[in-house]
Design an enzyme around this catalytic site. Structure first.
Site, PDB file in Angstrom:
ATOM      1  N   TRP A 251     -12.888   4.762   9.232  1.00 26.74           N
ATOM      2  CA  TRP A 251     -13.526   4.560  10.542  1.00 26.74           C
ATOM      3  C   TRP A 251     -14.077   5.893  11.052  1.00 26.74           C
ATOM      4  O   TRP A 251     -15.204   5.961  11.540  1.00 26.74           O
ATOM      5  CB  TRP A 251     -12.493   3.993  11.517  1.00 26.74           C
TER       6      TRP A 251
ATOM      7  N   ASP B  53      -4.638  -0.231   8.904  1.00 24.45           N
ATOM      8  CA  ASP B  53      -5.426   0.432   7.859  1.00 24.45           C
ATOM      9  C   ASP B  53      -6.867   0.697   8.289  1.00 24.45           C
ATOM     10  O   ASP B  53      -7.448  -0.064   9.067  1.00 24.45           O
ATOM     11  CB  ASP B  53      -5.414  -0.454   6.598  1.00 24.45           C
TER      12      ASP B  53
ATOM     13  N   HIS C  77      -7.096   8.352  13.357  1.00 26.37           N
ATOM     14  CA  HIS C  77      -5.682   8.114  13.685  1.00 26.37           C
ATOM     15  C   HIS C  77      -5.467   8.160  15.198  1.00 26.37           C
ATOM     16  O   HIS C  77      -4.701   7.371  15.746  1.00 26.37           O
ATOM     17  CB  HIS C  77      -4.793   9.163  13.011  1.00 26.37           C
TER      18      HIS C  77
ATOM     19  N   GLY D 153      -8.999   6.410   8.564  1.00 29.70           N
ATOM     20  CA  GLY D 153      -9.755   7.495   7.940  1.00 29.70           C
ATOM     21  C   GLY D 153     -11.209   7.099   7.731  1.00 29.70           C
ATOM     22  O   GLY D 153     -12.133   7.837   8.105  1.00 29.70           O
TER      23      GLY D 153
ATOM     24  N   GLU E  17       1.966 -15.984   5.509  1.00 33.62           N
ATOM     25  CA  GLU E  17       0.528 -16.216   5.441  1.00 33.62           C
ATOM     26  C   GLU E  17      -0.137 -14.844   5.582  1.00 33.62           C
ATOM     27  O   GLU E  17       0.383 -13.964   6.278  1.00 33.62           O
ATOM     28  CB  GLU E  17       0.081 -17.116   6.597  1.00 33.62           C
TER      29      GLU E  17
ATOM     30  N   ARG F 199      -3.956  -7.689   7.741  1.00 32.56           N
ATOM     31  CA  ARG F 199      -4.376  -6.389   7.192  1.00 32.56           C
ATOM     32  C   ARG F 199      -5.805  -6.095   7.617  1.00 32.56           C
ATOM     33  O   ARG F 199      -6.712  -6.909   7.399  1.00 32.56           O
ATOM     34  CB  ARG F 199      -4.276  -6.368   5.668  1.00 32.56           C
TER      35      ARG F 199
ATOM     36  N   LEU G 236      10.335  -8.826  22.752  1.00 34.88           N
ATOM     37  CA  LEU G 236       9.662  -8.557  21.476  1.00 34.88           C
ATOM     38  C   LEU G 236      10.385  -7.459  20.682  1.00 34.88           C
ATOM     39  O   LEU G 236      10.723  -6.409  21.227  1.00 34.88           O
ATOM     40  CB  LEU G 236       8.227  -8.110  21.758  1.00 34.88           C
TER      41      LEU G 236
ATOM     42  N   SER H  29       0.149  -3.491  -0.709  1.00 37.22           N
ATOM     43  CA  SER H  29       0.547  -2.091  -0.495  1.00 37.22           C
ATOM     44  C   SER H  29       2.020  -1.883  -0.134  1.00 37.22           C
ATOM     45  O   SER H  29       2.342  -1.162   0.817  1.00 37.22           O
ATOM     46  CB  SER H  29      -0.343  -1.443   0.576  1.00 37.22           C
TER      47      SER H  29
ATOM     48  N   ARG I  49     -10.814  12.692   9.597  1.00 36.22           N
ATOM     49  CA  ARG I  49      -9.963  11.501   9.469  1.00 36.22           C
ATOM     50  C   ARG I  49      -8.989  11.349  10.640  1.00 36.22           C
ATOM     51  O   ARG I  49      -8.724  10.253  11.111  1.00 36.22           O
ATOM     52  CB  ARG I  49      -9.153  11.572   8.171  1.00 36.22           C
TER      53      ARG I  49
ATOM     54  N   GLU J 224       4.203   6.473   0.177  1.00 36.11           N
ATOM     55  CA  GLU J 224       3.119   7.128  -0.577  1.00 36.11           C
ATOM     56  C   GLU J 224       2.315   8.086   0.316  1.00 36.11           C
ATOM     57  O   GLU J 224       1.660   9.005  -0.175  1.00 36.11           O
ATOM     58  CB  GLU J 224       2.177   6.072  -1.175  1.00 36.11           C
TER      59      GLU J 224
END
Ligand code: FPP
Length: 239
Positions: free
Chosen positions: A7, A2, A19, A5, A196, A177, A113, A185, A15, A49
């Site tokens: 930043w 997150d 990305h 934009g 956690e 986050r 991974l 979200s 924006r 969304e």
């Protein structure tokens, strides 16, 4: 991931510049996760969304995903990374699918991974789709509704989620986050029941491998009780 934009906007740039910078952060973070012994890493790249965003922004995001796959697949293969996606992949364009599906197939046998991109992902949608699929299997005789009352009820239902193939790795230990937002979200709601959380002020384009290392360190110092009590606490309570 997150804050891309914001930043960019703080730097008076469009924006999408955020990305682009954000996408360039991914490979180093994946490498660090692997080095730290993280077994599964999910990056939230595009939510259900996010479809409401302007067309040109969405188009840049898809191009970045395609570019990432082209540039990083060989390195992911070398690291024995298995790539997955979760979300409504049927909503992605043929162009995105043409790049994503073969890369996923080629990396599917890897045992290191488990790297997941959440794209067109929403946890409520995931849970609804799981409920629908379970109901269909009941109607068609493959399942019995009573299974959702038995002792394996949660694992039966979890196997219908998009993370079903991850089995016990689907349960999230830590959510990181970025960007200072303190909310969930619609991200892995079922799977994060006992996760956690750590909230970091930095926006994703500034997130470094060292930030991940610190987040994991914070996580390891937490006292996880999963709703129970420490054995020592229970002894002293009964003494
Ligand atoms: C959230 O920040 C970020 C996104 C919606 C997109 C994240 C995607 C990438 C970093 C690149 C995609 C590439 C790959 C390889 C998956 P925001 O734009 O909502 O930030 P804001 O809250 O500051 O507006």
């Amino acid at each position: 991931m997150d804050g891309n934009g914001r930043w960019a906007q703080r730097r008076n740039r469009p924006r999408v510049f955020g990305h682009i910078r954000g996408a360039s952060r991914i490979s180093a973070v994946v490498r660090e996760a692997d080095r730290l012994g993280v077994k599964a890493l999910t990056l939230y790249a595009f939510s259900t969304e996010n479809w409401t965003r302007p067309e040109d922004e969405k188009s840049v995001l898809w191009k970045l995903l395609i570019k990432f796959l082209k540039k990083e697949e060989t390195e992911l293969a070398r690291q024995n990374v298995r790539l997955r996606v979760i979300g409504e992949v049927d909503r992605l364009s043929a162009e995105v699918r043409a790049s994503l599906d073969p890369a996923i197939a080629r990396l599917s046998k890897n045992t290191g991974l488990q790297l997941t991109f959440a794209v067109s992902y929403g946890s409520r949608r995931e849970i609804l789709r799981a409920a629908e699929a379970f109901a269909r299997d009941c109607r068609e005789g493959r399942r019995d509704p009573a299974e959702l009352e038995g002792k394996n009820a949660e694992s039966v239902f979890a196997s219908y989620l998009w993370t079903g193939d991850l089995a016990e790795l689907a349960d999230v230990d830590l959510v990181v986050r970025t960007s200072g937002e303190v909310r969930v979200s619609n991200f892995l709601l079922w799977q994060s029941a006992y996760a956690e959380y750590t909230f970091i002020e930095k926006c994703w384009p500034d997130f470094t491998p060292d930030d991940l290392r610190q987040a994991v360190e914070t996580y390891t110092s937490r006292d996880r009780r999963f709703g129970g009590v420490q054995p020592s606490a229970s002894v002293s309570a009964t003494n």
